[in-house]
Design an enzyme around this catalytic site. Structure first.
Site, PDB file in Angstrom:
ATOM      1  N   MET A  77      20.004 -94.492   9.345  1.00 59.10           N
ATOM      2  CA  MET A  77      19.630 -94.142  10.741  1.00 59.10           C
ATOM      3  C   MET A  77      17.896 -93.613  10.319  1.00 59.10           C
ATOM      4  O   MET A  77      17.501 -93.681   9.493  1.00 59.10           O
ATOM      5  CB  MET A  77      19.983 -93.481  11.862  1.00 59.10           C
ATOM      6  CG  MET A  77      21.400 -93.490  11.673  1.00 59.10           C
ATOM      7  SD  MET A  77      22.315 -93.141  12.890  1.00 59.10           S
ATOM      8  CE  MET A  77      21.488 -93.267  14.568  1.00 59.10           C
ATOM      9  N   HIS A  78      17.562 -93.892  10.786  1.00 63.88           N
ATOM     10  CA  HIS A  78      15.707 -93.684  11.398  1.00 63.88           C
ATOM     11  C   HIS A  78      14.661 -94.349  10.754  1.00 63.88           C
ATOM     12  O   HIS A  78      13.835 -94.076  10.944  1.00 63.88           O
ATOM     13  CB  HIS A  78      16.302 -91.623  11.687  1.00 63.88           C
ATOM     14  CG  HIS A  78      16.879 -91.012  12.236  1.00 63.88           C
ATOM     15  ND1 HIS A  78      17.275 -91.690  13.674  1.00 63.88           N
ATOM     16  CD2 HIS A  78      17.393 -90.494  12.033  1.00 63.88           C
ATOM     17  CE1 HIS A  78      18.387 -90.796  14.164  1.00 63.88           C
ATOM     18  NE2 HIS A  78      18.278 -90.231  12.728  1.00 63.88           N
ATOM     19  N   ASP A 234      24.736 -94.720  10.763  1.00 67.19           N
ATOM     20  CA  ASP A 234      26.597 -94.452   9.219  1.00 67.19           C
ATOM     21  C   ASP A 234      26.933 -93.747  10.328  1.00 67.19           C
ATOM     22  O   ASP A 234      27.965 -93.832   9.511  1.00 67.19           O
ATOM     23  CB  ASP A 234      25.449 -94.264   8.477  1.00 67.19           C
ATOM     24  CG  ASP A 234      23.924 -92.904   8.616  1.00 67.19           C
ATOM     25  OD1 ASP A 234      23.970 -92.200   9.855  1.00 67.19           O
ATOM     26  OD2 ASP A 234      23.921 -92.455   7.844  1.00 67.19           O
TER      27      ASP A 234
END
Length: 491
Positions: A77-78, A234
């Site tokens: 992520m991110h 995830d």
């Protein structure tokens, strides 16, 4: 058959499940991380695509993919993938464990005082929006050319389908999403100098997001036109893989990072404790997380540091030496190799080995690393429970789930029983495949997402609980003592 693809930090995993959801096969391809400056963590998106192709082709080398009906995606992520008007990548992707945007977090919350109310989260350097403020400040030419920002798995989707699409679980980690409404927030986008034109469209993780192009199909050895599900970040996809899709269900993930995840039917905000509140990747569900940035990666670091041939070799050394440290041992490891999130939100924190003496062995150091990760997760559990009540037990997923030794230490540090499931180490890739099954076959959530068969349960051992107490107290004191020193040490 359904394929699940998980874009991790250390590699890409591809799995194949059948119509009944049974895991048929899996394959992986490795990735590396670039750290060109202190606090930086980057990857080349093209390497993601090459690893994705390699993993799927390896899967196809051992299992026929002719019967595949759909593809699901999961990923780290991110991360910020910046594209120009032509869809070309403008710079290396800035990853989830990159800590350079600490100052921009404060700036973002000053620009939009309602930030925590809108996003349900404290601004942290690993999230996507502060990264864009950093780019605007330090790389203004690149920011000016940025036409779209995609998350890592969604860039893979773009390569698969030609469609710029995301879904709420991953989008919630950007700080651009109104997490309760599950839609982009104009106010948060404006606070970073962007608008909805820079964002992908949103679908739910259980919906079809696009179809495999002929070019991508040729690269992966799959049929063109296959539907690609929305998928999930995830951790949310890992929850689907382990069956954590109903209120109060929880899991603990030992991947590159460490996570304690609790599913909720409503949004429950607790940003002040560093607890993440995100959308789940299934409709009408949310979740809370405590996140530490180094878990299995800390074990890999330790194996490399002491010259062990592998993590398995170091674990064997620890087990041979005995799980409990000598009574006089003060050896403690702070696992802040990439900074920390819950509960400290401290990108400047670093790894620390404390208490070395001339008698210390590599097994002693390895055991201290396992304990340090367990202590960090215990801090996260305390933050979660302070705002949401006691969590009785966890299912365990991720590569670290393979270690029974680590499970005993974790159960003792958390003082909770841990449930291990067959195939639990597969994690998010299995969840991605399950989401593909729902999106393409119409299977219900309960049909597609049962908990995998239980392998065993690890109960807290009273003697080990007592043995860890003194080092756990020292662990917490060390962070408090060093907190002001960490930022001063950066050059």
């Amino acid at each position: 058959m359904y394929v699940g693809i998980d874009l991790g930090t250390s590699g890409v995993k591809a799995v194949l499940i059948d119509e009944d959801g049974v895991l048929v096969g899996e394959a992986t391809a490795p990735l590396t991380v670039s750290r060109p400056h202190p606090l930086w963590s980057e990857q080349d998106p093209e390497a993601w695509w090459q690893a994705t192709g390699a993993a799927v082709i390896r899967l196809g080398a051992t299992h026929s993919l002719d019967a595949v009906k759909g593809i699901g995606l999961s990923g780290q992520m991110h991360g910020a993938v910046l594209l120009d008007e032509g869809g070309h990548v403008l710079r290396p992707a800035i990853l989830w464990n990159d800590g350079r945007a600490g100052a921009e977090c404060a700036e973002l919350e000053q620009r939009e005082p309602a930030s925590r109310a809108i996003t349900a989260n404290m601004a942290m350097p690993g999230f996507t929006a502060p990264k864009l403020l950093w780019v605007a400040k330090h790389e203004p030419d690149i920011f000016a050319r940025t036409a779209r920002v995609l998350l890592p798995k969604d860039w893979i989707r773009l390569r698969l389908t030609g469609e710029a699409v995301s879904e709420p679980s991953d989008a919630a980690g950007t700080l651009w999403l109104d997490v309760e409404k599950r839609d982009w927030s104009p106010a948060m986008l404006a606070a970073t100098g962007l608008d909805e034109r820079h964002m992908p469209r949103l679908v739910e993780g259980t919906e079809v997001s696009g179809r495999l192009t002929r070019e991508a199909a040729g690269a992966l050895g799959l049929r063109p036109g296959l539907p690609v599900a929305g998928g999930g970040g995830d951790n949310a996809a890992g929850a689907v893989g382990i069956g954590v899709v109903r209120t109060g269900m929880a899991f603990l993930s030992l991947g590159t990072s460490g996570v304690i995840f609790v599913a909720d039917a409503t949004l429950r905000k607790d940003p002040e404790r560093g607890v993440h509140a995100f959308c789940h990747c299934v409709p009408d569900m949310w979740h809370r997380m405590a996140v530490i940035l180094s878990a299995a990666s800390a074990l890999s670091f330790a194996a490399r540091l002491v010259g062990a041939a592998s993590e398995a070799e170091l674990l064997s050394d620890i087990e041979s030496a005995g799980i409990q440290a000598p009574k006089h041992s003060r050896l403690v490891f702070l696992p802040y190799l990439s900074g920390e999130r819950t509960p400290h939100n401290d990108p400047t924190a670093t790894g620390v080995v404390f208490g070395l003496d001339a008698s210390a062995s590599r097994a002693d150091l390895g055991r201290a690393v396992l304990e340090g990760v367990a202590f960090a997760l215990a801090d996260g559990l305390h933050a979660l429970e302070a705002g949401g009540g006691r969590i009785e037990t966890f299912s365990v997923i991720g590569g670290g789930a393979r270690s029974k030794l680590w499970g005993r230490i974790l159960a003792a540090a958390l003082e909770r029983p841990l449930k291990y499931h067959h195939g639990g180490e597969v994690g998010p890739a299995l969840g991605a495949a399950r989401l593909a099954r729902i999106a393409t076959s119409g299977a219900s959530l309960d049909e597609a997402c049962p908990p995998p068969p239980l392998s065993h349960v690890v109960e807290p051992e009273a003697a080990l609980v007592d043995a860890l107490k003194s080092r756990q107290i020292l662990y917490r004191r060390l962070y408090a003592d060093l907190r002001s020193t960490f930022p001063a040490s950066i050059r």
